[in-house]
Design a protein around this motif. Sequence first.
Motif, PDB file in Angstrom:
ATOM      1  N   ARG A 180      11.339 -15.403  40.576  1.00 24.48           N
ATOM      2  CA  ARG A 180      11.916 -14.352  41.400  1.00 24.48           C
ATOM      3  C   ARG A 180      12.871 -13.509  40.580  1.00 24.48           C
ATOM      4  O   ARG A 180      13.627 -14.008  39.751  1.00 24.48           O
ATOM      5  CB  ARG A 180      12.662 -14.951  42.594  1.00 24.48           C
ATOM      6  CG  ARG A 180      11.732 -15.611  43.614  1.00 24.48           C
ATOM      7  CD  ARG A 180      10.886 -14.542  44.331  1.00 24.48           C
ATOM      8  NE  ARG A 180       9.965 -15.159  45.290  1.00 24.48           N
ATOM      9  CZ  ARG A 180       8.696 -15.420  45.033  1.00 24.48           C
ATOM     10  NH1 ARG A 180       8.195 -15.162  43.831  1.00 24.48           N
ATOM     11  NH2 ARG A 180       7.918 -15.964  45.954  1.00 24.48           N
ATOM     12  N   ARG A 181      12.863 -12.195  40.840  1.00 21.83           N
ATOM     13  CA  ARG A 181      13.747 -11.289  40.112  1.00 21.83           C
ATOM     14  C   ARG A 181      15.192 -11.572  40.464  1.00 21.83           C
ATOM     15  O   ARG A 181      15.527 -11.780  41.628  1.00 21.83           O
ATOM     16  CB  ARG A 181      13.403  -9.825  40.453  1.00 21.83           C
ATOM     17  CG  ARG A 181      14.410  -8.839  39.863  1.00 21.83           C
ATOM     18  CD  ARG A 181      13.828  -7.464  39.718  1.00 21.83           C
ATOM     19  NE  ARG A 181      12.816  -7.426  38.678  1.00 21.83           N
ATOM     20  CZ  ARG A 181      13.076  -7.432  37.382  1.00 21.83           C
ATOM     21  NH1 ARG A 181      14.306  -7.489  36.959  1.00 21.83           N
ATOM     22  NH2 ARG A 181      12.102  -7.397  36.504  1.00 21.83           N
ATOM     23  N   SER A 182      16.034 -11.583  39.451  1.00 20.68           N
ATOM     24  CA  SER A 182      17.445 -11.898  39.642  1.00 20.68           C
ATOM     25  C   SER A 182      18.339 -10.690  39.370  1.00 20.68           C
ATOM     26  O   SER A 182      19.532 -10.846  39.145  1.00 20.68           O
ATOM     27  CB  SER A 182      17.843 -13.051  38.710  1.00 20.68           C
ATOM     28  OG  SER A 182      17.615 -12.701  37.356  1.00 20.68           O
ATOM     29  N   GLY A 183      17.778  -9.495  39.377  1.00 24.03           N
ATOM     30  CA  GLY A 183      18.578  -8.312  39.109  1.00 24.03           C
ATOM     31  C   GLY A 183      18.853  -8.097  37.630  1.00 24.03           C
ATOM     32  O   GLY A 183      19.749  -7.350  37.255  1.00 24.03           O
ATOM     33  N   TYR A 184      18.080  -8.752  36.769  1.00 20.17           N
ATOM     34  CA  TYR A 184      18.325  -8.702  35.327  1.00 20.17           C
ATOM     35  C   TYR A 184      17.437  -7.656  34.686  1.00 20.17           C
ATOM     36  O   TYR A 184      16.222  -7.638  34.890  1.00 20.17           O
ATOM     37  CB  TYR A 184      18.029 -10.083  34.731  1.00 20.17           C
ATOM     38  CG  TYR A 184      18.187 -10.166  33.227  1.00 20.17           C
ATOM     39  CD1 TYR A 184      19.448 -10.255  32.657  1.00 20.17           C
ATOM     40  CD2 TYR A 184      17.082 -10.157  32.401  1.00 20.17           C
ATOM     41  CE1 TYR A 184      19.601 -10.359  31.299  1.00 20.17           C
ATOM     42  CE2 TYR A 184      17.222 -10.255  31.028  1.00 20.17           C
ATOM     43  CZ  TYR A 184      18.484 -10.365  30.482  1.00 20.17           C
ATOM     44  OH  TYR A 184      18.631 -10.454  29.115  1.00 20.17           O
ATOM     45  N   GLY A 185      18.031  -6.774  33.898  1.00 18.15           N
ATOM     46  CA  GLY A 185      17.248  -5.781  33.171  1.00 18.15           C
ATOM     47  C   GLY A 185      16.912  -4.570  34.015  1.00 18.15           C
ATOM     48  O   GLY A 185      17.025  -4.562  35.239  1.00 18.15           O
ATOM     49  N   ASN A 186      16.490  -3.502  33.326  1.00 19.50           N
ATOM     50  CA  ASN A 186      16.199  -2.240  33.993  1.00 19.50           C
ATOM     51  C   ASN A 186      14.711  -1.965  34.131  1.00 19.50           C
ATOM     52  O   ASN A 186      14.327  -1.015  34.815  1.00 19.50           O
ATOM     53  CB  ASN A 186      16.833  -1.080  33.206  1.00 19.50           C
ATOM     54  CG  ASN A 186      18.335  -1.220  33.086  1.00 19.50           C
ATOM     55  OD1 ASN A 186      18.994  -1.638  34.033  1.00 19.50           O
ATOM     56  ND2 ASN A 186      18.886  -0.878  31.933  1.00 19.50           N
ATOM     57  N   LEU A 187      13.864  -2.758  33.491  1.00 16.68           N
ATOM     58  CA  LEU A 187      12.431  -2.490  33.484  1.00 16.68           C
ATOM     59  C   LEU A 187      11.722  -3.328  34.533  1.00 16.68           C
ATOM     60  O   LEU A 187      11.986  -4.517  34.680  1.00 16.68           O
ATOM     61  CB  LEU A 187      11.847  -2.803  32.095  1.00 16.68           C
ATOM     62  CG  LEU A 187      12.403  -1.984  30.937  1.00 16.68           C
ATOM     63  CD1 LEU A 187      11.847  -2.492  29.618  1.00 16.68           C
ATOM     64  CD2 LEU A 187      12.082  -0.516  31.111  1.00 16.68           C
ATOM     65  N   ARG A 188      10.819  -2.688  35.249  1.00 16.47           N
ATOM     66  CA  ARG A 188      10.012  -3.389  36.248  1.00 16.47           C
ATOM     67  C   ARG A 188       8.720  -3.851  35.600  1.00 16.47           C
ATOM     68  O   ARG A 188       8.133  -3.172  34.759  1.00 16.47           O
ATOM     69  CB  ARG A 188       9.692  -2.466  37.418  1.00 16.47           C
ATOM     70  CG  ARG A 188      10.925  -1.835  38.079  1.00 16.47           C
ATOM     71  CD  ARG A 188      11.578  -2.785  39.078  1.00 16.47           C
ATOM     72  NE  ARG A 188      12.373  -3.813  38.456  1.00 16.47           N
ATOM     73  CZ  ARG A 188      13.662  -3.659  38.119  1.00 16.47           C
ATOM     74  NH1 ARG A 188      14.270  -2.506  38.330  1.00 16.47           N
ATOM     75  NH2 ARG A 188      14.337  -4.641  37.587  1.00 16.47           N
ATOM     76  N   GLY A 189       8.211  -5.015  36.033  1.00 20.48           N
ATOM     77  CA  GLY A 189       7.013  -5.570  35.450  1.00 20.48           C
ATOM     78  C   GLY A 189       5.737  -5.066  36.100  1.00 20.48           C
ATOM     79  O   GLY A 189       5.753  -4.589  37.232  1.00 20.48           O
ATOM     80  N   LEU A 224       7.916  -0.034  25.414  1.00 20.56           N
ATOM     81  CA  LEU A 224       6.676  -0.634  25.889  1.00 20.56           C
ATOM     82  C   LEU A 224       6.549  -2.105  25.497  1.00 20.56           C
ATOM     83  O   LEU A 224       5.625  -2.784  25.950  1.00 20.56           O
ATOM     84  CB  LEU A 224       5.474   0.128  25.327  1.00 20.56           C
ATOM     85  CG  LEU A 224       5.180   1.496  25.940  1.00 20.56           C
ATOM     86  CD1 LEU A 224       4.153   2.245  25.101  1.00 20.56           C
ATOM     87  CD2 LEU A 224       4.700   1.351  27.380  1.00 20.56           C
ATOM     88  N   SER A 225       7.459  -2.606  24.667  1.00 19.54           N
ATOM     89  CA  SER A 225       7.272  -3.958  24.136  1.00 19.54           C
ATOM     90  C   SER A 225       7.210  -5.043  25.214  1.00 19.54           C
ATOM     91  O   SER A 225       6.415  -5.985  25.068  1.00 19.54           O
ATOM     92  CB  SER A 225       8.353  -4.281  23.098  1.00 19.54           C
ATOM     93  OG  SER A 225       9.644  -4.065  23.618  1.00 19.54           O
ATOM     94  N   PRO A 226       7.986  -4.996  26.313  1.00 19.11           N
ATOM     95  CA  PRO A 226       7.785  -6.035  27.338  1.00 19.11           C
ATOM     96  C   PRO A 226       6.395  -5.971  27.955  1.00 19.11           C
ATOM     97  O   PRO A 226       5.808  -7.009  28.296  1.00 19.11           O
ATOM     98  CB  PRO A 226       8.876  -5.724  28.372  1.00 19.11           C
ATOM     99  CG  PRO A 226       9.897  -4.930  27.635  1.00 19.11           C
ATOM    100  CD  PRO A 226       9.126  -4.131  26.644  1.00 19.11           C
ATOM    101  N   TYR A 227       5.860  -4.769  28.106  1.00 14.22           N
ATOM    102  CA  TYR A 227       4.526  -4.606  28.683  1.00 14.22           C
ATOM    103  C   TYR A 227       3.451  -5.079  27.713  1.00 14.22           C
ATOM    104  O   TYR A 227       2.413  -5.610  28.124  1.00 14.22           O
ATOM    105  CB  TYR A 227       4.314  -3.151  29.093  1.00 14.22           C
ATOM    106  CG  TYR A 227       5.349  -2.695  30.090  1.00 14.22           C
ATOM    107  CD1 TYR A 227       5.218  -2.973  31.442  1.00 14.22           C
ATOM    108  CD2 TYR A 227       6.494  -2.014  29.669  1.00 14.22           C
ATOM    109  CE1 TYR A 227       6.182  -2.587  32.354  1.00 14.22           C
ATOM    110  CE2 TYR A 227       7.477  -1.628  30.573  1.00 14.22           C
ATOM    111  CZ  TYR A 227       7.315  -1.925  31.919  1.00 14.22           C
ATOM    112  OH  TYR A 227       8.288  -1.554  32.819  1.00 14.22           O
TER     113      TYR A 227
END
Length: 430
Positions: A180-189, A224-227
């Motif tokens: 579950r998302r915890s409000g961490y980071g600015n990028l959506r998956g 783009l690296s997380p993607y």
Amino acid sequence: METVIVVFNRDLRVHDHPALAEACARARWVVPMFVVDPGIRAGARAGFLAEALEDLRGVLRDLGGDLVVREGDPVAEVMRVAEAVRAEAVWVSGDVTPYGRRRERRLAEACAGRRMGFRAFPGVTVVPAGELRPAFGDHYRVFTPYWRAWSAHRRREVLGAPREVRLPDGVPAGEVRGLRRSGYGNLRGGETVGRRRLELWLKLCLADYDEGHDDLSEDRTSMLSPYLHFGCVSPGEVVAQAEGRPGAEGFVRQVCWRDFHHQVAFAFPELARRDYRARDVEWVDDPEAVEAWKEGMTGIPVVDAGMRQLRTEGWMHNRARLIVGSYLTKRLRVHWQVGGRHFMDLLLDADFANNWGNWQWVAGTGNDTRPNRVLNPVRQARKLDPDGEYVRRYVPELAGVPASLIHEPWKASPPIPRYPAPLGPATIGA
């Protein structure tokens, strides 16, 4: 072929997915599957992964299928579903991590024991790891020769999304639990967000990439690296869409660096555990200095800005990563594993091959042809953040410091309140 299971891992997309495309073309029924493995700690990436899985499920449902989610040992769960649907084969996208390769071997053995087919497809990199080899040796140890071979290599065709995914009746889809998302980071998956980011960035930003990709204050990187790490976008499609446009070569070269580190990790699976290139270095055990570095309280503004960006956003500009890495390993003389583990904990794009390959590179134990290279943090900051915008964004204690002192606040009189003195000389290196 009647039924094929396609196991998703770091390939959470439907576009340019060779295993999924061939399964949909050859099999009557296709079971797209993801197993949440409790043995793998998602950490800060849990929310991003959950969003990517929910997006993948939505796209597969639009195509008539679904994402079958299970939790537990991946081999046991896949075999359980395979027995229920009477699968003839299990297909995956081949990986290079030690864990991923063990999982593939176990899946192959389990399939063989049940007289099912098993196949690992390309898709995690542009050119599969191990496919390019120098005249001598099993992999390229230096980037430039690899870049030349990679650039001349004929690549596979970029594939579209399948028109239809036909899931057998009676297969419970399961829920994405525990992520579950915890409000961490600015990028959506997710693939939907990732493809949109790729499209807009290529259209609006690629032309200026060579000119400003090291600029800290404006950050013209694609992010783009997380993607790419989760396979929400295909590295092959990224390169194919970029090539031929103004400014493409420098950007494509960075994607090639990703492939380079993957082929190093494939040939040297101990990349996270021991020096790739042996060096006689006396590492220092200094817990207080390490904690100051992690918290962004070293007294070196550009280092502290990078570390605070990492902690709050799950992201750090690539040039900042090199600066903070060089500072930890070359100035504080702390072992590269300490930095690598911290990055693996907090980065949304924490990738085995890239993370450990880059940390060994910056520490001088990896593939850098100049292993004694040291980045001067002040000189780097003056060049890449001349007005101090990047520093002020993440180090609010320095918001009122003039540009002439922003990167050397220890020269201010009186001293800057609430900001520490530097951990030793700040001007070391070139």
